[in-house]
Design an enzyme around this catalytic site. Sequence first.
Site, mmCIF file in Angstrom:
data_model
loop_
_atom_site.group_PDB
_atom_site.id
_atom_site.type_symbol
_atom_site.label_atom_id
_atom_site.label_comp_id
_atom_site.label_asym_id
_atom_site.label_seq_id
_atom_site.Cartn_x
_atom_site.Cartn_y
_atom_site.Cartn_z
ATOM 1 N N SER A 17 0.568 -1.162 0.036
ATOM 2 C CA SER A 17 -0.076 -0.084 -0.073
ATOM 3 C C SER A 17 0.819 1.372 0.070
ATOM 4 O O SER A 17 1.730 1.399 -0.927
ATOM 5 C CB SER A 17 -0.885 -0.123 1.273
ATOM 6 O OG SER A 17 -1.897 1.022 1.165
ATOM 7 N N HIS A 64 -8.220 1.301 -1.019
ATOM 8 C CA HIS A 64 -7.940 0.307 -2.022
ATOM 9 C C HIS A 64 -9.477 -0.283 -2.651
ATOM 10 O O HIS A 64 -9.511 -1.317 -3.019
ATOM 11 C CB HIS A 64 -7.061 -0.688 -1.776
ATOM 12 C CG HIS A 64 -5.704 -0.318 -1.241
ATOM 13 N ND1 HIS A 64 -4.947 0.296 -2.347
ATOM 14 C CD2 HIS A 64 -5.058 0.031 -0.219
ATOM 15 C CE1 HIS A 64 -3.700 0.760 -1.376
ATOM 16 N NE2 HIS A 64 -4.043 0.484 -0.549
#
Length: 304
Positions: free
Chosen positions: A86, A190
């Site tokens: 991430s 996400h």
Amino acid sequence: MLVLVAPGQGSQTPGFLTEWLELPGAADRVAAWSDAIGLDLARYGTKADADEIRDTAVAQPLLVAAGLLSASALGDIAPGAVAGHSVGEITAAALSGVLDDAAALSLVRKRGLAMADAAAITETGMAALLGGDPEVTVPHLEKLGLTPANINGGGQIVAAGTMEQIAALEADKPEGVRRVVPLKVAGAFHTHHMGPAVETLAEAAKALAPADPKVAYVSNKDGRAVASGAEVLERLVGQVANPVRWDLCMETFKELGVTALLELCPGGTLTGLAKRALPGVKTLALKTPADLDAARELVAEHAA
């Protein structure tokens, strides 16, 4: 072959930067970064409580700063590949030479603010699923309108969506899932809920001049090693609204011939995943400067 990895949001803990700032030159470096992005990284990394550093706009630049600081403490190293989970992808972009430190911190500051703003639009969240088979779990999540936002390997999946969808998941777990554990995050990262942040980052990326990576850069989007700096930057922008496929990243590590994996500060999460998914691969997590000697030995044995 050494893989250098950077952890993502949720790995930060109160005071985790304290001992790193005692290293020669570290405090001055962090102070310069703080001035450049308008955020007191030293205070947040040493004195702030858990709630303060859970704030997306704070956590993300703090994690990238910690990753860059711990990497520099290792000295010049030559990993065979880099990757980040991430927000750790921005750390990896700097380590591979795609962005310089200043550009990486500027981008992550904008990323954190943009994702915090996107999360405020709708009440959303994330939850970790313990147990279960991904082939069963993923279709079940999609049936409930949830996104498998992190597919981390070893059967570990994090679902994301509205709070109503998370509640529905807790009431209707996929077959084989023992528990659904809500995570203390600001929103459904996400997923499509982060669409507004993608637009903001796309605009910010126009001011950057990425270089091609000097080592293999393994992307969260599909686990592929990306050779173009422009493509790395494009993926960094879009990835805030795409699922993290750390499982595919680890598959690529295998294909590249990984023999050791070193996780930058605040390490622990990614080495834990690697121990399950990459048997036989040596792992080490940089938590404090006390880990540096062992890390240098690992680098000396496995780096190019």
